[in-house]
Write a protein that holds these residues in place. Sequence first.
Motif, PDB file in Angstrom:
ATOM      1  N   ASP A   1      -7.281  -2.063   0.335  1.00  0.00           N
ATOM      2  CA  ASP A   1      -8.069  -1.669   1.177  1.00  0.00           C
ATOM      3  C   ASP A   1      -8.131  -2.598   2.478  1.00  0.00           C
ATOM      4  OD1 ASP A   1      -9.479  -4.224   0.600  1.00  0.00           O
ATOM      5  OD2 ASP A   1     -10.803  -3.309  -0.522  1.00  0.00           O
ATOM      6  N   GLY A   2      -7.033  -3.192   2.872  1.00  0.00           N
ATOM      7  CA  GLY A   2      -6.776  -4.025   3.862  1.00  0.00           C
ATOM      8  C   GLY A   2      -6.829  -3.295   5.294  1.00  0.00           C
ATOM      9  N   ASP A   3      -7.583  -3.481   6.022  1.00  0.00           N
ATOM     10  CA  ASP A   3      -7.708  -3.082   7.491  1.00  0.00           C
ATOM     11  C   ASP A   3      -8.193  -3.836   8.432  1.00  0.00           C
ATOM     12  OD1 ASP A   3     -10.378  -3.028   7.792  1.00  0.00           O
ATOM     13  OD2 ASP A   3     -10.774  -1.082   7.586  1.00  0.00           O
ATOM     14  N   VAL A   4      -7.841  -3.714   9.777  1.00  0.00           N
ATOM     15  CA  VAL A   4      -7.940  -4.671  10.670  1.00  0.00           C
ATOM     16  C   VAL A   4      -9.362  -5.257  10.897  1.00  0.00           C
ATOM     17  CG1 VAL A   4      -7.712  -4.993  13.135  1.00  0.00           C
ATOM     18  CG2 VAL A   4      -5.692  -4.171  12.086  1.00  0.00           C
TER      19      VAL A   4
ATOM     20  N   PHE B   1      -4.130 -11.659   2.880  1.00  0.00           N
ATOM     21  CA  PHE B   1      -5.191 -10.262   2.550  1.00  0.00           C
ATOM     22  C   PHE B   1      -4.509  -9.193   3.075  1.00  0.00           C
ATOM     23  CE2 PHE B   1      -9.511 -11.740   0.915  1.00  0.00           C
ATOM     24  CZ  PHE B   1      -9.244 -12.792   0.216  1.00  0.00           C
ATOM     25  N   PHE B   2      -4.359  -9.050   4.229  1.00  0.00           N
ATOM     26  CA  PHE B   2      -3.827  -7.609   5.007  1.00  0.00           C
ATOM     27  C   PHE B   2      -2.379  -7.013   4.071  1.00  0.00           C
ATOM     28  CE2 PHE B   2      -1.779  -4.924   8.152  1.00  0.00           C
ATOM     29  CZ  PHE B   2      -3.085  -4.158   8.547  1.00  0.00           C
ATOM     30  N   ASP B   3      -1.767  -8.036   3.832  1.00  0.00           N
ATOM     31  CA  ASP B   3      -0.279  -7.686   3.171  1.00  0.00           C
ATOM     32  C   ASP B   3      -0.785  -7.229   2.038  1.00  0.00           C
ATOM     33  OD1 ASP B   3       0.971  -8.532   5.427  1.00  0.00           O
ATOM     34  OD2 ASP B   3       1.759 -10.500   4.413  1.00  0.00           O
TER      35      ASP B   3
ATOM     36  N   ARG C   1       0.745  -1.157  -0.025  1.00  0.00           N
ATOM     37  CA  ARG C   1       0.055  -0.022   0.086  1.00  0.00           C
ATOM     38  C   ARG C   1       1.021   1.251  -0.044  1.00  0.00           C
ATOM     39  NH1 ARG C   1      -2.970  -3.630   3.146  1.00  0.00           N
ATOM     40  NH2 ARG C   1      -1.518  -3.202   5.022  1.00  0.00           N
ATOM     41  N   THR C   2       2.271   1.087  -0.221  1.00  0.00           N
ATOM     42  CA  THR C   2       3.086   2.314   0.055  1.00  0.00           C
ATOM     43  C   THR C   2       2.920   3.356  -0.914  1.00  0.00           C
ATOM     44  OG1 THR C   2       4.722   0.866   1.220  1.00  0.00           O
ATOM     45  CG2 THR C   2       5.361   3.005   0.250  1.00  0.00           C
TER      46      THR C   2
END
Length: 423
Positions: free
Chosen positions: A345-348, A339-341, A45-46
């Motif tokens: 739109d990955g959020d906790v 998925f988070f990596d 996401r950087t």
Amino acid sequence: MDTAIVLFTRDLRVHDHPALSAACERGGRVVPLFVLDPEVPAGHRTGFLLDCLADLRESLRSRHGDLLVRRGDVVAETMRLAREVEADAIYASADVSELGRSRERRLAGERVDVRLFPGLTVVPPGALTPSGGGDHYRVFTPYWRAWSRSRRRAVLPAPARVPVPSGLVAGDLPDHSSHPALEGGESAARARMNRWMTRGLDGYADGHDDLAGDRTSRLSPYLRFGCVSPLELADHAEAGADEEHTFVRQLCWRDFFHQVAWAFPRINRDDYRPGSRRWRDDAHAVSAWKEGMTGVPIVDAGMRQLLAEGWMHNRARMIVADYLVNHLGVDWRAGAAHFFDLLLDGDVANNSGNWQWMAGTGNSTRPGRVLNPVRQARRFDPGAAYIRRYVPELAGLPAIDAREPWRLSKEVPGYPAPLTPVE
């Protein structure tokens, strides 16, 4: 003169930003700040994040302000700047993640006034509680009813002026390349929102599960970074052409998982609904799933879309998650981490909440339900256009959706046989 720092985190916009608006309304000086924390890397996401920050800086500069960028621990750098500018208050948007709330507690322990504001959700987490007791809703449908009836704050305009003190070093943003699939920032978010409301909302109820048609807004990465206000988006959508409010319901789902995470901050690590389920330890299966080489075309298509775009159609997310946890028996945490990596739109809250839902450890009222990926493909990708788009080695094969997966490995050189499901 009073000075307030506005600490930006997941709220990278100037429109409908309660913390920023409140700081500007005080009549003192305002210092917008974002801290790049090397201990919390943005990963894939950087580029998108740096786009968002560059766009935010330009928006603030057009309002006679600026965005100060610092590197290091968020709390330490915020307090360092607070001492430098003699700030008497820190304004921020309240978060629900364990990391965000830990930062809030640490800031509250410093000798400075910390004020938290809504803005990350339509309805603030904790604002709605069940009439029968409890600090949050555990089931979506009653939450949806309460959410739909709830009174909301007014959408705020962008401040006309952000009075930043003179003489401050703004700090450079790292050089970067934009994400290849999507440009970040509030300007891009608002343009996409306006196009979606004009052209995409009508027919969403009927077409949002069409995998090949891709009739979704793709606003989720902008919501994740707060480039667009979820409240403003909900207000626009409720006035739009989607008579069933299907799109608004998706925004409510986002709020639902945020209020769950607010009450259960370890949602990304612990089972929300503890049970005795034993997970299968199979590194080969996990690797094949991540690479889109499971031998099940619809699963492979979804996973390859994720690898290529940092995004995946919501229906495909359900299919691939169900396949990993219920067919292969792999711990949901392995899928959620992947998925988070990769997801823009990955959020906790949403990522972990949805994974626990599919695994039967979360808020699902039907925790034993299992999806048949072949039937899902036939229903939501008739003609296999989605599969052909993302699994090119199958593109020339007729009637993909009518064939059982085990046959494809024999007909297409290099395509794997389906993985062995858990007993």
